[in-house]
Scaffold this motif. Structure first.
Motif, PDB file in Angstrom:
ATOM      1  N   ASN A 280      47.089  41.079  38.700  1.00 56.94           N
ATOM      2  CA  ASN A 280      46.925  39.759  39.306  1.00 56.94           C
ATOM      3  C   ASN A 280      46.999  39.885  40.831  1.00 56.94           C
ATOM      4  O   ASN A 280      48.022  40.301  41.372  1.00 56.94           O
ATOM      5  N   VAL A 281      45.902  39.566  41.497  1.00 54.30           N
ATOM      6  CA  VAL A 281      45.866  39.540  42.964  1.00 54.30           C
ATOM      7  C   VAL A 281      45.391  38.175  43.450  1.00 54.30           C
ATOM      8  O   VAL A 281      44.886  38.040  44.565  1.00 54.30           O
ATOM      9  N   SER A 282      45.560  37.149  42.627  1.00 54.49           N
ATOM     10  CA  SER A 282      45.068  35.817  42.973  1.00 54.49           C
ATOM     11  C   SER A 282      45.774  35.264  44.198  1.00 54.49           C
ATOM     12  O   SER A 282      46.896  35.654  44.538  1.00 54.49           O
ATOM     13  N   ASN A 283      45.068  34.360  44.888  1.00 58.69           N
ATOM     14  CA  ASN A 283      45.607  33.633  46.042  1.00 58.69           C
ATOM     15  C   ASN A 283      46.082  34.580  47.142  1.00 58.69           C
ATOM     16  O   ASN A 283      47.232  34.559  47.572  1.00 58.69           O
ATOM     17  N   ASN A 284      45.157  35.432  47.579  1.00 56.74           N
ATOM     18  CA  ASN A 284      45.340  36.269  48.758  1.00 56.74           C
ATOM     19  C   ASN A 284      44.134  36.080  49.667  1.00 56.74           C
ATOM     20  O   ASN A 284      43.445  35.062  49.581  1.00 56.74           O
ATOM     21  N   LEU A 285      43.841  37.049  50.518  1.00 58.00           N
ATOM     22  CA  LEU A 285      42.715  36.983  51.462  1.00 58.00           C
ATOM     23  C   LEU A 285      41.796  38.177  51.243  1.00 58.00           C
ATOM     24  O   LEU A 285      41.217  38.714  52.191  1.00 58.00           O
ATOM     25  N   LEU A 286      41.650  38.603  50.010  1.00 57.59           N
ATOM     26  CA  LEU A 286      40.911  39.814  49.691  1.00 57.59           C
ATOM     27  C   LEU A 286      39.406  39.592  49.795  1.00 57.59           C
ATOM     28  O   LEU A 286      38.903  38.481  49.612  1.00 57.59           O
ATOM     29  N   THR A 287      38.689  40.684  50.076  1.00 58.78           N
ATOM     30  CA  THR A 287      37.238  40.623  50.272  1.00 58.78           C
ATOM     31  C   THR A 287      36.572  41.754  49.494  1.00 58.78           C
ATOM     32  O   THR A 287      37.226  42.667  49.002  1.00 58.78           O
ATOM     33  N   GLY A 288      35.249  41.670  49.409  1.00 56.50           N
ATOM     34  CA  GLY A 288      34.474  42.770  48.863  1.00 56.50           C
ATOM     35  C   GLY A 288      34.392  42.788  47.350  1.00 56.50           C
ATOM     36  O   GLY A 288      34.842  41.866  46.663  1.00 56.50           O
ATOM     37  N   PRO A 289      33.827  43.875  46.802  1.00 55.32           N
ATOM     38  CA  PRO A 289      33.586  43.954  45.361  1.00 55.32           C
ATOM     39  C   PRO A 289      34.846  44.280  44.577  1.00 55.32           C
ATOM     40  O   PRO A 289      35.717  45.018  45.037  1.00 55.32           O
ATOM     41  N   ILE A 290      34.931  43.726  43.390  1.00 60.10           N
ATOM     42  CA  ILE A 290      36.024  44.028  42.459  1.00 60.10           C
ATOM     43  C   ILE A 290      35.730  45.368  41.796  1.00 60.10           C
ATOM     44  O   ILE A 290      34.606  45.603  41.350  1.00 60.10           O
ATOM     45  N   PRO A 291      36.710  46.272  41.735  1.00 58.41           N
ATOM     46  CA  PRO A 291      36.471  47.558  41.065  1.00 58.41           C
ATOM     47  C   PRO A 291      36.040  47.353  39.614  1.00 58.41           C
ATOM     48  O   PRO A 291      36.472  46.420  38.948  1.00 58.41           O
ATOM     49  N   GLN A 292      35.188  48.248  39.154  1.00 61.43           N
ATOM     50  CA  GLN A 292      34.677  48.174  37.794  1.00 61.43           C
ATOM     51  C   GLN A 292      35.047  49.451  37.036  1.00 61.43           C
ATOM     52  O   GLN A 292      35.155  50.520  37.609  1.00 61.43           O
ATOM     53  N   GLY A 293      35.251  49.295  35.727  1.00 56.82           N
ATOM     54  CA  GLY A 293      35.526  50.447  34.891  1.00 56.82           C
ATOM     55  C   GLY A 293      36.938  50.461  34.361  1.00 56.82           C
ATOM     56  O   GLY A 293      37.855  49.886  34.942  1.00 56.82           O
ATOM     57  N   ASN A 294      37.114  51.139  33.223  1.00 54.43           N
ATOM     58  CA  ASN A 294      38.403  51.276  32.547  1.00 54.43           C
ATOM     59  C   ASN A 294      39.048  49.914  32.327  1.00 54.43           C
ATOM     60  O   ASN A 294      38.398  48.980  31.908  1.00 54.43           O
ATOM     61  N   GLN A 295      40.333  49.775  32.665  1.00 54.81           N
ATOM     62  CA  GLN A 295      41.064  48.541  32.364  1.00 54.81           C
ATOM     63  C   GLN A 295      40.531  47.337  33.124  1.00 54.81           C
ATOM     64  O   GLN A 295      40.749  46.195  32.709  1.00 54.81           O
ATOM     65  N   PHE A 296      39.823  47.556  34.221  1.00 51.49           N
ATOM     66  CA  PHE A 296      39.355  46.426  35.019  1.00 51.49           C
ATOM     67  C   PHE A 296      38.272  45.629  34.300  1.00 51.49           C
ATOM     68  O   PHE A 296      37.940  44.524  34.718  1.00 51.49           O
ATOM     69  N   GLY A 297      37.736  46.172  33.224  1.00 54.94           N
ATOM     70  CA  GLY A 297      36.806  45.393  32.426  1.00 54.94           C
ATOM     71  C   GLY A 297      37.479  44.380  31.532  1.00 54.94           C
ATOM     72  O   GLY A 297      36.814  43.568  30.883  1.00 54.94           O
ATOM     73  N   THR A 298      38.822  44.384  31.481  1.00 53.98           N
ATOM     74  CA  THR A 298      39.562  43.477  30.588  1.00 53.98           C
ATOM     75  C   THR A 298      40.198  42.299  31.327  1.00 53.98           C
ATOM     76  O   THR A 298      40.740  41.414  30.683  1.00 53.98           O
ATOM     77  N   PHE A 299      40.170  42.290  32.656  1.00 57.56           N
ATOM     78  CA  PHE A 299      40.842  41.239  33.416  1.00 57.56           C
ATOM     79  C   PHE A 299      39.899  40.063  33.646  1.00 57.56           C
ATOM     80  O   PHE A 299      38.726  40.247  34.007  1.00 57.56           O
ATOM     81  N   GLY A 300      40.426  38.848  33.474  1.00 60.44           N
ATOM     82  CA  GLY A 300      39.610  37.644  33.607  1.00 60.44           C
ATOM     83  C   GLY A 300      39.591  37.080  35.011  1.00 60.44           C
ATOM     84  O   GLY A 300      40.183  37.628  35.955  1.00 60.44           O
ATOM     85  N   ASN A 301      38.918  35.949  35.162  1.00 61.82           N
ATOM     86  CA  ASN A 301      38.779  35.294  36.469  1.00 61.82           C
ATOM     87  C   ASN A 301      40.123  34.978  37.114  1.00 61.82           C
ATOM     88  O   ASN A 301      40.272  35.056  38.341  1.00 61.82           O
ATOM     89  N   ASN A 302      41.119  34.594  36.290  1.00 62.75           N
ATOM     90  CA  ASN A 302      42.391  34.173  36.856  1.00 62.75           C
ATOM     91  C   ASN A 302      43.132  35.307  37.560  1.00 62.75           C
ATOM     92  O   ASN A 302      44.100  35.062  38.278  1.00 62.75           O
ATOM     93  N   SER A 303      42.702  36.544  37.369  1.00 64.99           N
ATOM     94  CA  SER A 303      43.310  37.658  38.101  1.00 64.99           C
ATOM     95  C   SER A 303      42.884  37.677  39.565  1.00 64.99           C
ATOM     96  O   SER A 303      43.536  38.333  40.386  1.00 64.99           O
ATOM     97  N   TYR A 304      41.779  36.966  39.888  1.00 66.60           N
ATOM     98  CA  TYR A 304      41.191  37.072  41.228  1.00 66.60           C
ATOM     99  C   TYR A 304      41.007  35.724  41.927  1.00 66.60           C
ATOM    100  O   TYR A 304      40.585  35.698  43.089  1.00 66.60           O
ATOM    101  N   GLU A 305      41.300  34.614  41.269  1.00 64.23           N
ATOM    102  CA  GLU A 305      41.013  33.307  41.851  1.00 64.23           C
ATOM    103  C   GLU A 305      41.782  33.114  43.156  1.00 64.23           C
ATOM    104  O   GLU A 305      42.834  33.706  43.387  1.00 64.23           O
ATOM    105  N   GLY A 306      41.238  32.282  44.028  1.00 59.85           N
ATOM    106  CA  GLY A 306      41.877  32.039  45.315  1.00 59.85           C
ATOM    107  C   GLY A 306      41.580  33.090  46.364  1.00 59.85           C
ATOM    108  O   GLY A 306      42.255  33.153  47.399  1.00 59.85           O
ATOM    109  N   ASN A 307      40.570  33.930  46.133  1.00 61.12           N
ATOM    110  CA  ASN A 307      40.077  34.898  47.117  1.00 61.12           C
ATOM    111  C   ASN A 307      38.579  34.640  47.289  1.00 61.12           C
ATOM    112  O   ASN A 307      37.759  35.210  46.569  1.00 61.12           O
ATOM    113  N   SER A 308      38.206  33.793  48.232  1.00 63.62           N
ATOM    114  CA  SER A 308      36.830  33.296  48.317  1.00 63.62           C
ATOM    115  C   SER A 308      35.825  34.388  48.660  1.00 63.62           C
ATOM    116  O   SER A 308      34.631  34.237  48.386  1.00 63.62           O
ATOM    117  N   GLU A 309      36.283  35.510  49.221  1.00 68.49           N
ATOM    118  CA  GLU A 309      35.357  36.556  49.638  1.00 68.49           C
ATOM    119  C   GLU A 309      35.281  37.713  48.646  1.00 68.49           C
ATOM    120  O   GLU A 309      34.652  38.728  48.935  1.00 68.49           O
TER     121      GLU A 309
END
Length: 540
Positions: A429-458
């Protein structure tokens, strides 16, 4: 060895009272129900009486007070009601008494405190009320005191408690009561205390510095109280006076009023056996205290074992002399900790389990690359602080990590691609930060939903609907027909009529010429054209 009775149903027959020479009666976990008959009170030769983990109801028969040779009495895990009989005070040979997990009410009877041979007194998980009798602290042979999860109130004379119990006490559990006041500073050198559990009370004031004398201490749980701390000097900052306890495995200060910075560690060993630390929901400030925990052991002695081991007081420390088999009592430490975003209750805590929760404080600054030194961790919660800077790629070296929560901070930059190496990661969970760029893909990262990243507009990429290509797309070319910005909020026909002009003129003159003429007409003769075609009224 006498055979153990098991798998019976129904009530205990009253004829059992005819076995006058019986010295051991073990009926635990036999599916018995109904009330406990008074007949066992006739078995005056009984030394060991065990009828725990059944479905007995009703009152404890007062006739049990006749068993004056009784050494072990266990009526726990039933549905017994009413008061503890005063007659229990006659059982002067009793060394083990467990009435926990019943529905008993009323106060602890004072005659119970005459049982000076008691080594284990377990009354927890009942509906008892009132105050703890002061005379309980005269039980100098007591090793295990469980008065947790009841409804006791008032203050506890801990100073008197520690002075009278001396070095014999191994476990003190007063969890989930209404005790208040301060915890005294009178813990003595040489005590063998292993577990102190005072969570979910109303204790105030400081943690006693004399806890540093409890060299055998394995668990210190003061969570969910109103404790705070005062720091007379920089050398007294928490937790420098605790870090050299050689056996400390769990330190739980969750949900108190602690505040201020965490001090610099002394040279040498730092919490050499600590597995779990929970400082969440306080007011700690300053930088993350990662260097304090950098020397935690890997505990390879447990990693190489096929047998699960738990944080507990070793069962051999509280012996029961008249058991019918090898079963001995062990006190298992329980706790509640936030794991994967929810509060999880652990009925047992594995020796291998390693976790840090310092969420919901005011820690600031960057996460140091030295976080990679915290090997063997399963849970890492830094959420709801004011952390800045980038997420360190060195987190990928924590290969056993199962839960990583960095949400509700001010972290910036990209999520390191290296984190895909965390193949055990089940929660991220990295939601509600100021993160930018592409989300890593592969392995366990294919199992995380939108709520893991919400609140990071970039942020972009799966599972978000915003693709990486979209975020890097070129801006759209300027419109062939610029729109008057002052008219953007008006009727939709305000743009549509301009297109109509081009279509009409273009149809008559050809596309290229029509577009040119249409643009001139729209620019110079706007009002005239609208009157001719009646669009002005329509636009209104």
């Amino acid at each position: 060895m006498e055979p153990r009775i098991h798998k019976f149903l129904g009530e205990i027959p009253t004829t059992i009272g005819n076995l006058g020479s019986l010295n051991t009666l073990d009926l635990r976990s036999c599916n018995f129900s109904g009330s406990i008959p008074s007949a066992p009170g006739n078995l005056t030769s009984l030394i060991y009486l065990e009828i725990s983990n059944n479905s007995f109801v009703g009152n404890i028969p007062s006739s049990i007070g006749n068993l004056i040779q009784l050494s072990d009495l266990d009526l726990s895990v039933n549905q017994l009601i009413g008061r503890i009989p005063f007659g229990h005070g006659n059982l002067t040979q009793l060394s083990y008494l467990s009435l926990r997990y019943n529905l008993l009410n009323g106060e602890i009877p004072f005659p119970l405190m005459n049982l000076t041979k008691l080594t284990s007194l377990q009354l927890g998980n009942n509906n008892l009320q009132g105050r703890i009798p002061d005379s309980i602290f005269n039980l100098k042979n007591l090793k295990h005191l469980d008065l947790g999860r009841i409804s006791f109130s008032g203050s506890v004379e801990f100073g008197k408690c520690m002075q009278n119990f001396g070095a014999s006490l191994l476990v003190i559990d007063l969890e989930r009561n209404k005790f208040q006041g301060s915890i005294p500073q009178t813990w003595t050198q040489g005590t063998e205390l292993r577990i102190i559990n005072l969570r979910q009370n109303r204790f105030q004031g400081q943690l006693p510095r004399s806890l540093a004398k409890c060299m055998m201490l394995e668990v210190a749980d003061f969570s969910d109280n109103k404790l705070h701390d005062l720091f007379p000097s920089l050398h007294d900052l928490f937790p420098s006076w605790l870090e050299n306890l050689p056996n400390l495995k769990v330190l739980n200060l969750r949900s108190n009023n602690f505040h201020g910075q965490i001090g610099t560690s002394k040279p040498g060993s730092k919490f050499p056996n600590l597995r779990v630390i929970d400082l969440s929901h306080n007011g700690f400030t300053g930088k993350l205290p990662l260097e304090i925990f950098g020397n935690w052991k890997q505990h390879s002695e447990f990693a190489n074992s096929d047998i699960l081991s738990y944080i507990q007081v070793n069962s051999s420390i509280v012996p029961r002399r008249y058991t019918c088999n090898s079963w001995l009592y062990a006190y298992n430490y329980t706790m509640t900790m936030t794991n994967k975003g929810v509060a999880v209750f652990y009925e047992k805590v594995q020796e291998l389990f390693k976790a840090i929760d310092i969420s919901s404080n005011k820690f600031g600054g960057e996460i140091s690359e030295s976080i990679e030194n915290l090997k063997g961790f399963h849970l890492h919660n830094l959420s709801n602080n004011v952390l800045t800077g980038h997420i360190p790629p060195s987190l990928a070296n924590l290969t056993e990590l199962e839960s990583l929560d960095l949400s509700e901070n001010n972290l910036s930059g990209e999520i390191p691609q290296q984190l895909t190496q965390l193949t055990f990661l089940g929660f991220f969970n990295v939601s509600n930060n100021l993160l930018t760029g592409p989300i890593p893909q592969g392995n366990q990262f294919g199992t995380f939903g939108n709520n893991s990243y919400e609140g990071n507009s970039e942020l972009c990429g799966r599972p978000l609907s915003k693709n990486f290509e979209d975020s890097n797309a070129s801006p759209a070319p300027p419109s062939l027909f610029p729109v008057d910005q002052s008219q953007k909020s008006g009727s939709p026909f305000q743009f549509g009529w301009e297109i109509l002009v081009v279509v009409v003129v273009g149809y008559a003159s050809g596309l290229v010429v029509g577009v040119t003429i249409g643009h001139i007409v729209i620019t110079r003769k706007r009002d005239w054209f609208m009157n001719i075609f009646g669009i002005k009224q329509l636009a209104r």
